[in-house]
Write a protein that holds these residues in place. Structure first.
Motif, PDB file in Angstrom:
ATOM      1  N   VAL A  46      -3.218  -6.779  -5.558  1.00 38.47           N
ATOM      2  CA  VAL A  46      -2.189  -7.080  -5.428  1.00 38.47           C
ATOM      3  C   VAL A  46      -2.686  -8.128  -4.421  1.00 38.47           C
ATOM      4  N   ILE A  47      -3.106  -8.251  -3.108  1.00 40.94           N
ATOM      5  CA  ILE A  47      -2.526  -9.186  -1.874  1.00 40.94           C
ATOM      6  C   ILE A  47      -3.786 -10.511  -2.727  1.00 40.94           C
ATOM      7  N   GLY A  48      -5.016  -9.663  -2.816  1.00 34.46           N
ATOM      8  CA  GLY A  48      -5.814 -11.022  -3.725  1.00 34.46           C
ATOM      9  C   GLY A  48      -5.002 -11.758  -4.611  1.00 34.46           C
ATOM     10  N   ALA A  49      -4.145 -11.793  -5.219  1.00 35.06           N
ATOM     11  CA  ALA A  49      -2.614 -12.196  -6.301  1.00 35.06           C
ATOM     12  C   ALA A  49      -2.396 -12.390  -5.383  1.00 35.06           C
ATOM     13  N   LEU A  54       0.894  -1.724  -0.252  1.00 29.18           N
ATOM     14  CA  LEU A  54      -0.006  -0.011   0.306  1.00 29.18           C
ATOM     15  C   LEU A  54       0.718   1.312   0.276  1.00 29.18           C
ATOM     16  N   SER A  55       1.853   1.193   0.717  1.00 24.91           N
ATOM     17  CA  SER A  55       2.997   2.588   0.612  1.00 24.91           C
ATOM     18  C   SER A  55       3.625   2.612  -0.017  1.00 24.91           C
ATOM     19  N   GLY A  56       3.524   1.808  -0.865  1.00 25.39           N
ATOM     20  CA  GLY A  56       4.688   1.872  -2.277  1.00 25.39           C
ATOM     21  C   GLY A  56       3.785   1.680  -3.097  1.00 25.39           C
ATOM     22  N   LEU A  57       2.824   1.463  -3.259  1.00 25.53           N
ATOM     23  CA  LEU A  57       1.852   1.799  -4.616  1.00 25.53           C
ATOM     24  C   LEU A  57       1.522   3.160  -4.523  1.00 25.53           C
ATOM     25  N   ASN A 104      -6.105   1.462  -3.772  1.00 27.81           N
ATOM     26  CA  ASN A 104      -6.927  -0.010  -3.964  1.00 27.81           C
ATOM     27  C   ASN A 104      -6.710  -0.663  -4.654  1.00 27.81           C
ATOM     28  N   TRP A 105      -5.761  -0.759  -5.802  1.00 31.98           N
ATOM     29  CA  TRP A 105      -4.648  -1.379  -6.840  1.00 31.98           C
ATOM     30  C   TRP A 105      -4.728  -2.926  -5.438  1.00 31.98           C
ATOM     31  N   GLN A 106      -4.506  -2.419  -3.975  1.00 32.13           N
ATOM     32  CA  GLN A 106      -4.084  -2.976  -2.834  1.00 32.13           C
ATOM     33  C   GLN A 106      -4.454  -4.649  -2.523  1.00 32.13           C
ATOM     34  N   GLN A 107      -5.912  -4.358  -3.096  1.00 28.77           N
ATOM     35  CA  GLN A 107      -6.676  -5.587  -2.313  1.00 28.77           C
ATOM     36  C   GLN A 107      -6.722  -6.329  -3.872  1.00 28.77           C
TER      37      GLN A 107
END
Length: 333
Positions: A308-311, A292-295, A303-306
């Motif tokens: 990435v986590i799902g992947a 999240l911090s990096g994004l 919102n892309w964090q979710q």
């Protein structure tokens, strides 16, 4: 180097926690190249503040998943416990109570609230014989609804000023007292899971609960303790968030159950039960919170964090399946 030494080295390098450490290093290098601000004490402090509540939830989730269960309620319990803490502190502060007494009472209220939900989960699973998914899904919804009923959807502030000071005063640029407490809890949990009978029984139940019963282990009693522990740690996570923000938010736990489960599963804890390491969970939580911090720092929508986590969850479960087919386990502690 002998063939035996080669085999040991290869086995070490293929351990999931070792591989995750490599992934974390690559991720840090990537985000630092994209934005040098990522590799600074200030950024590290923010990542650790995000990591701590997820880590607390993930510790409980690791114990639960090792037994072959799941706890979907931890996010709601975080929010409910934070609100309980906030409401007790506000009431006592407005009544003119001593700040130390107010803080102790608020923390106790949060831990009791979390423990009660954990106890309910354990009893639903062991006495009513509900599947862990169903039992904790029910308390997840009930906890989220009760939080909104108690707050009308608004934040609860009004506690002692000392809360903000305790929660946000830095030591060595990156540590706070609540964060130090989280690290202490992690050390205790690591010891319990890896070096005590409680930990051995946890693995045994997840590996084969029928055999565990035959060996004289009180499976139901132990499972109640496991879910009680998960609820207690979720209550502590609610306290951490309250001390960080200085208020209780009814939405503070939204989605945190996914982050906690992801940290454990990405860290190598098998969804089939019986194996897992807290070392992997630590790295899994660091990876999920660092993303999240990096994004944000490289200008990508959070919102892309979710996504990435799902992947990462899908990849981690795929790796677990591969390990099962090749006869390799995730190990312990």
């Amino acid at each position: 180097m002998t063939t035996l030494d080669d085999g040991r080295l290869r086995s070490l390098l293929l351990r999931q926690d070792v591989l995750l450490f490599g992934v974390l290093v690559v991720m840090v290098v990537f985000f630092t190249v994209m934005n040098p601000s990522f590799f600074t004490p200030f950024a590290l402090a923010n990542i650790l503040q995000d990591w701590a509540p997820v880590m607390l939830l993930a510790i409980g989730e690791t114990f639960v998943i090792i037994t072959g269960g799941i706890d979907l309620s931890v996010g709601s319990v975080l929010g409910l416990s934070g609100i309980a803490c906030a409401m007790v502190m506000r009431s006592l502060h407005q009544a003119g109570a001593d700040p130390t007494l107010t803080i102790v009472a608020g923390v106790a209220a949060a831990l009791v609230a979390g423990s009660l939900v954990g106890l309910v989960n354990g009893l639903l699973i062991t006495r009513i014989r509900l599947a862990p998914f169903i039992a904790t899904l029910a308390t997840m919804g009930a906890g989220a609804g009760l939080t909104l009923v108690l707050t009308d959807g608004v934040q609860i502030a009004g506690g002692p000023n000392a809360v903000i000071l305790l929660g946000n005063t830095p030591y060595l640029d990156v540590l706070t007292l609540p964060l130090i407490a989280v690290l202490a809890v992690l050390a205790v949990a690591w010891t319990v899971l890896g070096l005590t009978r409680f930990g051995r029984w946890t693995y045994s139940i997840g590996s084969n609960s029928f055999a565990a019963r035959g060996a004289g282990i009180g499976v139901d009693r132990h499972l109640v303790k496991i879910y009680l522990l998960s609820g207690l740690l979720a209550g502590f996570a609610g306290v951490f968030v309250y001390f960080r923000l200085g208020s209780g938010s009814p939405t503070s736990g939204q989605g945190q159950e996914l982050a906690a489960i992801a940290a454990a599963v990405i860290g190598g804890t098998s969804l089939f039960g019986g194996s897992g390491r807290l070392s992997g969970t630590v790295l899994g939580a660091l990876i999920t919170t660092s993303v999240l911090s990096g994004l944000i720092l490289i200008g990508v929508a959070p919102n892309w964090q979710q996504v990435v986590i799902g992947a990462l969850i899908a990849i981690a479960v795929g790796v677990q399946q591969l390990h099962l087919r090749t006869g390799k386990g995730s190990g312990r502690a």
